[in-house]
Design a protein around this motif. Structure first.
Motif, PDB file in Angstrom:
ATOM      1  N   ARG A  76       0.663  -1.116  -0.309  1.00  0.00           N
ATOM      2  CA  ARG A  76      -0.025   0.014   0.009  1.00  0.00           C
ATOM      3  C   ARG A  76       0.909   1.326   0.143  1.00  0.00           C
ATOM      4  O   ARG A  76       0.053   2.638   0.160  1.00  0.00           O
ATOM      5  CB  ARG A  76      -1.125  -0.255   1.141  1.00  0.00           C
ATOM      6  N   ARG A  77       1.603   1.040  -0.035  1.00  0.00           N
ATOM      7  CA  ARG A  77       3.023   2.296  -0.541  1.00  0.00           C
ATOM      8  C   ARG A  77       2.915   3.265  -0.946  1.00  0.00           C
ATOM      9  O   ARG A  77       2.772   4.292  -0.664  1.00  0.00           O
ATOM     10  CB  ARG A  77       4.176   1.250   0.232  1.00  0.00           C
ATOM     11  N   LEU A  80      -0.481   5.143   0.789  1.00  0.00           N
ATOM     12  CA  LEU A  80      -0.484   5.689   1.435  1.00  0.00           C
ATOM     13  C   LEU A  80       0.548   7.368   1.126  1.00  0.00           C
ATOM     14  O   LEU A  80       0.684   8.045   1.924  1.00  0.00           O
ATOM     15  CB  LEU A  80       0.558   4.976   2.386  1.00  0.00           C
ATOM     16  N   HIS A  84      -0.660  11.325   2.273  1.00  0.00           N
ATOM     17  CA  HIS A  84      -0.205  11.707   2.476  1.00  0.00           C
ATOM     18  C   HIS A  84       0.692  13.322   2.185  1.00  0.00           C
ATOM     19  O   HIS A  84       0.360  14.270   2.853  1.00  0.00           O
ATOM     20  CB  HIS A  84       1.259  11.546   2.768  1.00  0.00           C
TER      21      HIS A  84
END
Length: 100
Positions: A76-77, A80, A84
């Motif tokens: 999921r980087r 995410l 952000h």
């Protein structure tokens, strides 16, 4: 959160996203060595960056934690990071003053 000494904590986090998988992996922590060996699990099945090493009773906690980390963070980087950036308008806002 992803500490091999605390695999149950990582499983609790995983349960929020995938309770079925968390339940399956928690049973691995309780298995006898012979049953675990018979499953022929490999570390790379939990985390693609790992080598083709057999999961044993000695390293099953590490495998579970790596798997949780892979599912909750690494896959999921991109999402995410995008989330952000959206909250910080492309990282152009410094929230340190508000958090001080």
């Amino acid at each position: 959160a992803f500490d091999s000494a605390r695999p149950r904590y990582a499983l609790q986090l995983l349960a929020n996203a995938d309770s079925r998988l968390a339940t399956q992996w928690s049973t691995l922590l309780e298995m006898q060595s012979t049953d675990l060996d018979a499953m022929d699990l490999r570390m790379h099945m939990f985390d693609d960056s790992q080598d083709d090493v057999m999961v044993t009773q000695a390293n099953v906690a590490r495998a579970v934690v790596l798997g949780c980390r892979q599912r909750l963070l690494l896959t999921r980087r991109q999402s995410l990071v995008a989330l952000h950036k959206g909250f910080t308008f492309g990282c152009k806002i410094d929230f340190s003053l508000q958090l001080a």
